[in-house]
Motif scaffolding. Sequence first.
Motif, PDB file in Angstrom:
ATOM      1  N   ARG A 121       3.558  23.681  16.132  1.00 23.02           N
ATOM      2  CA  ARG A 121       3.013  23.793  17.485  1.00 23.02           C
ATOM      3  C   ARG A 121       2.564  25.213  17.786  1.00 23.02           C
ATOM      4  N   GLU A 122       3.335  26.178  17.313  1.00 24.88           N
ATOM      5  CA  GLU A 122       2.965  27.578  17.537  1.00 24.88           C
ATOM      6  C   GLU A 122       1.668  27.926  16.817  1.00 24.88           C
ATOM      7  N   ALA A 123       1.488  27.375  15.622  1.00 22.61           N
ATOM      8  CA  ALA A 123       0.277  27.634  14.848  1.00 22.61           C
ATOM      9  C   ALA A 123      -0.891  26.754  15.277  1.00 22.61           C
ATOM     10  N   ARG A 124      -0.637  25.825  16.225  1.00 23.11           N
ATOM     11  CA  ARG A 124      -1.668  24.899  16.710  1.00 23.11           C
ATOM     12  C   ARG A 124      -2.241  24.055  15.578  1.00 23.11           C
ATOM     13  N   LEU A 125      -1.326  23.598  14.715  1.00 19.18           N
ATOM     14  CA  LEU A 125      -1.690  22.700  13.624  1.00 19.18           C
ATOM     15  C   LEU A 125      -1.304  21.280  13.990  1.00 19.18           C
ATOM     16  N   ARG A 126      -1.976  20.323  13.386  1.00 23.13           N
ATOM     17  CA  ARG A 126      -1.662  18.920  13.646  1.00 23.13           C
ATOM     18  C   ARG A 126      -0.253  18.614  13.158  1.00 23.13           C
ATOM     19  N   PRO A 127       0.465  17.675  13.792  1.00 25.71           N
ATOM     20  CA  PRO A 127       1.837  17.365  13.377  1.00 25.71           C
ATOM     21  C   PRO A 127       1.866  16.647  12.027  1.00 25.71           C
ATOM     22  N   ILE A 128       2.679  17.130  11.132  1.00 27.33           N
ATOM     23  CA  ILE A 128       2.897  16.512   9.826  1.00 27.33           C
ATOM     24  C   ILE A 128       4.395  16.527   9.547  1.00 27.33           C
ATOM     25  N   ARG A 183       0.836  -1.191   0.000  1.00 31.02           N
ATOM     26  CA  ARG A 183       0.000   0.000   0.000  1.00 31.02           C
ATOM     27  C   ARG A 183       0.873   1.244   0.000  1.00 31.02           C
ATOM     28  N   PRO A 184       0.470   2.276  -0.741  1.00 31.78           N
ATOM     29  CA  PRO A 184       1.282   3.505  -0.754  1.00 31.78           C
ATOM     30  C   PRO A 184       1.336   4.141   0.623  1.00 31.78           C
ATOM     31  N   ARG A 185       2.435   4.802   0.892  1.00 29.00           N
ATOM     32  CA  ARG A 185       2.611   5.439   2.184  1.00 29.00           C
ATOM     33  C   ARG A 185       1.594   6.560   2.354  1.00 29.00           C
ATOM     34  N   ARG A 186       0.961   6.594   3.503  1.00 24.41           N
ATOM     35  CA  ARG A 186      -0.038   7.631   3.757  1.00 24.41           C
ATOM     36  C   ARG A 186       0.649   8.956   4.066  1.00 24.41           C
ATOM     37  N   PHE A 187       0.031  10.034   3.626  1.00 26.57           N
ATOM     38  CA  PHE A 187       0.537  11.352   3.963  1.00 26.57           C
ATOM     39  C   PHE A 187      -0.628  12.240   4.375  1.00 26.57           C
ATOM     40  N   ASN A 188      -0.309  13.331   5.051  1.00 23.91           N
ATOM     41  CA  ASN A 188      -1.329  14.206   5.616  1.00 23.91           C
ATOM     42  C   ASN A 188      -1.168  15.617   5.072  1.00 23.91           C
ATOM     43  N   PRO A 189      -1.647  15.895   3.882  1.00 19.91           N
ATOM     44  CA  PRO A 189      -1.510  17.248   3.332  1.00 19.91           C
ATOM     45  C   PRO A 189      -2.377  18.233   4.086  1.00 19.91           C
ATOM     46  N   ASP A 209       5.317  16.650   3.784  1.00 21.03           N
ATOM     47  CA  ASP A 209       3.885  16.777   3.529  1.00 21.03           C
ATOM     48  C   ASP A 209       3.522  18.155   2.986  1.00 21.03           C
ATOM     49  N   LEU A 210       4.406  19.149   3.138  1.00 17.90           N
ATOM     50  CA  LEU A 210       4.177  20.432   2.482  1.00 17.90           C
ATOM     51  C   LEU A 210       4.182  20.251   0.965  1.00 17.90           C
ATOM     52  N   ARG A 211       5.057  19.373   0.486  1.00 17.99           N
ATOM     53  CA  ARG A 211       5.118  19.070  -0.952  1.00 17.99           C
ATOM     54  C   ARG A 211       3.824  18.408  -1.403  1.00 17.99           C
ATOM     55  N   HIS A 212       3.337  17.460  -0.604  1.00 18.44           N
ATOM     56  CA  HIS A 212       2.056  16.826  -0.929  1.00 18.44           C
ATOM     57  C   HIS A 212       0.907  17.831  -0.850  1.00 18.44           C
ATOM     58  N   SER A 213       0.996  18.763   0.075  1.00 17.07           N
ATOM     59  CA  SER A 213      -0.050  19.786   0.199  1.00 17.07           C
ATOM     60  C   SER A 213      -0.110  20.638  -1.058  1.00 17.07           C
ATOM     61  N   THR A 214       1.050  20.997  -1.605  1.00 22.10           N
ATOM     62  CA  THR A 214       1.090  21.796  -2.833  1.00 22.10           C
ATOM     63  C   THR A 214       0.371  21.074  -3.970  1.00 22.10           C
ATOM     64  N   ALA A 215       0.713  19.809  -4.176  1.00 26.50           N
ATOM     65  CA  ALA A 215       0.104  19.053  -5.278  1.00 26.50           C
ATOM     66  C   ALA A 215      -1.389  18.859  -5.056  1.00 26.50           C
ATOM     67  N   THR A 216      -1.785  18.564  -3.815  1.00 25.35           N
ATOM     68  CA  THR A 216      -3.202  18.337  -3.524  1.00 25.35           C
ATOM     69  C   THR A 216      -4.025  19.590  -3.768  1.00 25.35           C
ATOM     70  N   LEU A 217      -3.533  20.727  -3.284  1.00 28.93           N
ATOM     71  CA  LEU A 217      -4.274  21.980  -3.456  1.00 28.93           C
ATOM     72  C   LEU A 217      -4.347  22.374  -4.923  1.00 28.93           C
ATOM     73  N   THR A 277       5.518  26.042  -3.911  1.00 30.76           N
ATOM     74  CA  THR A 277       6.156  25.434  -5.089  1.00 30.76           C
ATOM     75  C   THR A 277       6.330  23.924  -4.964  1.00 30.76           C
ATOM     76  N   GLY A 278       6.260  23.350  -3.744  1.00 26.52           N
ATOM     77  CA  GLY A 278       6.400  21.910  -3.589  1.00 26.52           C
ATOM     78  C   GLY A 278       7.834  21.416  -3.699  1.00 26.52           C
ATOM     79  N   LEU A 279       8.827  22.270  -3.498  1.00 25.32           N
ATOM     80  CA  LEU A 279      10.217  21.830  -3.558  1.00 25.32           C
ATOM     81  C   LEU A 279      10.531  20.903  -2.391  1.00 25.32           C
ATOM     82  N   ARG A 280      11.425  19.949  -2.635  1.00 25.94           N
ATOM     83  CA  ARG A 280      11.875  19.052  -1.581  1.00 25.94           C
ATOM     84  C   ARG A 280      12.760  19.802  -0.585  1.00 25.94           C
ATOM     85  N   LYS A 281      12.910  19.228   0.608  1.00 23.69           N
ATOM     86  CA  LYS A 281      13.720  19.871   1.638  1.00 23.69           C
ATOM     87  C   LYS A 281      15.155  20.092   1.152  1.00 23.69           C
TER      88      LYS A 281
END
Length: 438
Positions: free
Chosen positions: A353-360, A212-218, A364-372, A246-250
């Motif tokens: 943590r400062e933004a009170r967002l769930r841990p990712i 199964r493909p690795r799950r990600f949380n965009p 996953d920022l790269r996945h977020s770019t593609a998903t959006l 832009t979805g660039l890798r780290k």
Amino acid sequence: MSTPCDTPASRRTRANGDGTVYQRKDSRWEAAGYVLAPGNTRKRIRVYGSSRTEALAKLTEKIAVSNRGVPTVTAQDSLATYLVYWLENVAIHHLRETTHTRYTAVVEHYLIPGLGKKKLAKLTAKDVRTWLNDLRTVCQCCARGIDAGRDPHAQVSRRPRCCAIDQCCRRRLSPLTLAYIHSVLKSALEHAVREEEIPRNVARNVRTGTPRPRRFNPLTADEARQFLAAAEGHRHAALFELALRTGLRKGELLGLYWEDLDLDSGTASIRRTLQRTTSRGLATLPTKTISSERRIALPASCVASLRAHRARQAQEKEEASTRWQASGHVFTRPDGHPIEPATLTRHFNALLREARLRPIRFHDLRHSTATLLLEQGVELVVIKELLGHAHIGVTATIYTHVRLRLQRQAIDLLGNALGNLDQSDDRDDPPLCAAPVR
């Protein structure tokens, strides 16, 4: 008295060290000679061909490689011997250093303990299948003795567990890890086939199943806006915004040089990546693949944030004075040195943590770019070029769940449109009829 021309080809005298070549009873030609073997020893090897020239060419090639100090491994050697030879003399020249490090870990932890004693020539598909089945069911803590050497009086997090205290934790390998181990074995045996040491790659005859493909949380659109708002004023605000937009890798972000950016035209050239390696430490390496080397357009907001970041970096350079390390990187520490990938991850987690967002994960920022982008209706081929995927199938496979959701929305829109047609009050139009087929 016979002349050299009268001497049969199979009996011609060769120079000392060149080996011997002769024709077998089955009409094949066999060449034999001494070459360098693992362990700095010498051994006699045999190669075969359909003609004298072919057999001699094979032997000459192996002797030439041996004279360069590269040991020769044959099918009669153990798989462990061949794997070590493959890592040290073949894979090291074709793999990136980080990939070679992972391959070495797989060979040392799984392949050699499980199959190392088997002879390369006698390895069968059944051996590989049995070994993989054992890996699926055996606890890795017990098999590798991970916890056995820990100090019982150490801190709680470092105390012995599992087999060391006779309480097996049943730690199993994931299907993705099993597939990766299998792929390393296939790569090694494939080279043995190319060198004609074995007739076929038996690992290819074993099916491990599709993991199964690795799950990600965009991030959702609201979460992305919340993330950008929290990043304002942060020292790495330009980096975080560039990653999300832009979805660039780290590694691609940390490997950017100012010479790679054209802020006037709003473009960036992705040519390299920055990674922590075993031999060279923090090193600049080529991009992940050829397709990863690309030129992308920069959003206007990223251009503005990068200009502000450059002004702030110039101020830091002035304050650091002689302590400044001119590396040329876009994103640096206050003293000019490149940023460690692990350090960036810590800054990113603190910002979540400062933004009170769930841990990712940062990736996953790269996945977020593609998903959006997909949810905004951007074509898949455009996203593939932006992310630098080698094939569009990679992009389509990773974001299958997003495409299915978009298909559902499209079907619902069509259903609404068809429903509106059924409720139409216009009765003057003639009924639809089938057009004649020519």
